[in-house]
Design an enzyme around this catalytic site. Sequence first.
Site, mmCIF file in Angstrom:
data_model
loop_
_atom_site.group_PDB
_atom_site.id
_atom_site.type_symbol
_atom_site.label_atom_id
_atom_site.label_comp_id
_atom_site.label_asym_id
_atom_site.label_seq_id
_atom_site.Cartn_x
_atom_site.Cartn_y
_atom_site.Cartn_z
ATOM 1 N N GLY A 139 -3.151 1.393 8.230
ATOM 2 C CA GLY A 139 -1.937 1.206 9.028
ATOM 3 C C GLY A 139 -1.464 -0.238 9.004
ATOM 4 N N CYS A 198 3.224 6.702 11.657
ATOM 5 C CA CYS A 198 2.171 7.532 11.061
ATOM 6 C C CYS A 198 1.429 8.385 12.091
ATOM 7 C CB CYS A 198 1.178 6.644 10.322
ATOM 8 S SG CYS A 198 0.694 5.150 11.228
ATOM 9 N N ARG A 233 8.219 -13.225 -4.955
ATOM 10 C CA ARG A 233 6.836 -13.537 -5.317
ATOM 11 C C ARG A 233 6.255 -12.534 -6.321
ATOM 12 N NH1 ARG A 233 2.755 -11.929 -2.235
ATOM 13 N NH2 ARG A 233 4.235 -11.358 -0.628
ATOM 14 N N HIS A 274 -5.938 8.668 9.600
ATOM 15 C CA HIS A 274 -5.957 8.603 11.058
ATOM 16 C C HIS A 274 -6.535 9.906 11.608
ATOM 17 C CE1 HIS A 274 -3.707 5.021 10.924
ATOM 18 N NE2 HIS A 274 -2.551 5.413 11.421
ATOM 19 N N ALA A 328 0.840 -1.209 0.000
ATOM 20 C CA ALA A 328 0.000 0.000 0.000
ATOM 21 C C ALA A 328 0.874 1.256 0.000
ATOM 22 C CB ALA A 328 -0.935 -0.002 1.209
#
EC number: 1.2.1.11
Lengths: 346, 346
Positions: free
Chosen positions: A173, A142, A47, A255, A21
């Site tokens: 998060g 964060c 991967r 947040h 992300a």
Amino acid sequence: MAWNKVMPANPVVAIAGATGAVGQEFMQVLHDLDFPASEVRALASARSAGKKIEFAGCGQVPAGELTVQEMTSESFKDVDIALFSCGAGISKEMREAVVASGAVMIDNSSAFRMDADVPLVVPEVNPGDVSWHSGVIANPNCSTIQMVVALKPLYDIAPIKRVVVSTYQAASGGGAPAMEELYGQTKDFLNGDELKVEVFQHRIAFNCIPHIDVFLEDDSTKEEWKMVVETKKIMGDENIAVAATCVRVPVLRCHAESVNVEFTGEVSVEAARKAFEAFEGITLMDDCSSNIYPMPGLLAGTNDTYIGRLRKDSTVEHGLAMWIVADQIRKGAALNAVQIAQLLLP
Amino acid sequence: MAWNKVMPANPVVAIAGATGAVGQEFMQVLHDLDFPASEVRALASARSAGKKIEFAGCGQVPAGELTVQEMTSESFKDVDIALFSCGAGISKEMREAVVASGAVMIDNSSAFRMDADVPLVVPEVNPGDVSWHSGVIANPNCSTIQMVVALKPLYDIAPIKRVVVSTYQAASGGGAPAMEELYGQTKDFLNGDELKVEVFQHRIAFNCIPHIDVFLEDDSTKEEWKMVVETKKIMGDENIAVAATCVRVPVLRCHAESVNVEFTGEVSVEAARKAFEAFEGITLMDDCSSNIYPMPGLLAGTNDTYIGRLRKDSTVEHGLAMWIVADQIRKGAALNAVQIAQLLLP
């Protein structure tokens, strides 16, 4: 160890954890800020190697597809800036190779944040700290980032004695799988289907979980501890006392924080308001008469730290209360890291 | 005005607002506690008159259907206890008729809470205050109730100087339509449909709204003000300073609160734990090593006030931090009101 490399005007940028992300957002932010890269290299685990990722381009790098390469200790040849977001373990594993290659590692994990030889930087707060790095600069947690951005202009009026903060933290998060878990669980809940709990400790759909990261010996969580120690380090003041409670809420990627600040001297609401308005990186969104205040569900994709519900806290001699919202993936991670990279440009 | 009626052992109970979320819960709680009623009368607006409601029975009232009657000033003839939950306006309108009829009004609205002649009661905290009512007893605000239940056993160890609280409040605080709005919006959001915002000020699905009830002159909300003034009145101590931030979160019917308490003397975690364990109405749910703490999504339908994340707050001389969860419709409203009614029984 002194760092004496000269950063080129058009650096080669590697993104470690390019498929996550935050990794995806690194690329978006490099584009949005038109970072003057000469090359952008997408690295991830074996991967994901060979996977194609769309990149909108930045600097000398045209828009187009990037092919993900497997990250090994050889991946950092000719790299100038390595943006890392693939967990503390991999950051630790790769540090030596990155630094040996001559790149500066800007690390989003918690691996090195409290190391004495690693600056912990929020560009609006302590940009000067990038000067003493020795190959690694850490991106703070964060929830800490958005709080210190809000605290800094107030601290410049009067030093801070104590902060009590309760967080309302988004699923992001926990990375992309956490966001999917919130969506999937919510769907299953509404359909009356069985809920799968994999990423979080408990169900997150229509719930709040007062537990982020692991528990420590004093029954606080590591997330709470990060807010305590990182705030002191970034603000450069060991005397700021922080009492934090960190809570996961069913929100996607911003947040929010409810913060009560106690100062050593007078900071009026009016002075705070002016300081916020003048501060780069802060948007004051605060008009009670029109129901205007920042909300995490409505600020995804933004860059600033948003402040609202600013008011006097008259339960202490010099107190203010406020509500702070920022996009966890942008200002809380990718944007802050790229802003650190900007500070390194010649 | 002194109240000198004798409450019969099997009172006639009227439920004003019987079709609302709290009204429905009044009936459930009367049944669950087997309240020794001789009659239960369901009252609501003309719109709902004639509607049939299932009632599981209590005391001398068998299980069966109740027919909703339109509430008028004539509705309270022979009533002994009138449980009100239909908004402050209607409570004010009906007060005289209820009291004149000889009934005791237990009012869930904010209409009379701060009136000098109206006790504001949480049975675990200040049961004795029912003794001086003059026809009306107020049920406190939901977010206040669960906080004072948690504060009381600690206060009995050492008086409280200051409380900083941030709430995570469920949709149910806005009644049944608010709960439906949360569900409906969430569905629409997941389906990519347009969202309807009717009950809350803004979208609540996947969002947090730092705004409950109206704004006051000092830019706090009335919900925050309630926590400040009601806490002092219930605890009987004007010196308890409360700094509150009230936030709506996308949760269905339990409120959570992050609370930092500063005491005038030492209250150890161990002493607090023992006091909670011994206190009627509190369940300590606190074992970090097994990820056990109360969560609002998982405690719907419960009666107790749940406490977890209990730990020392070492940013003040005598401090504790904790996380409090209770069902907003039960302990925060209907259950507390029926518990008050129990205190009135001979």
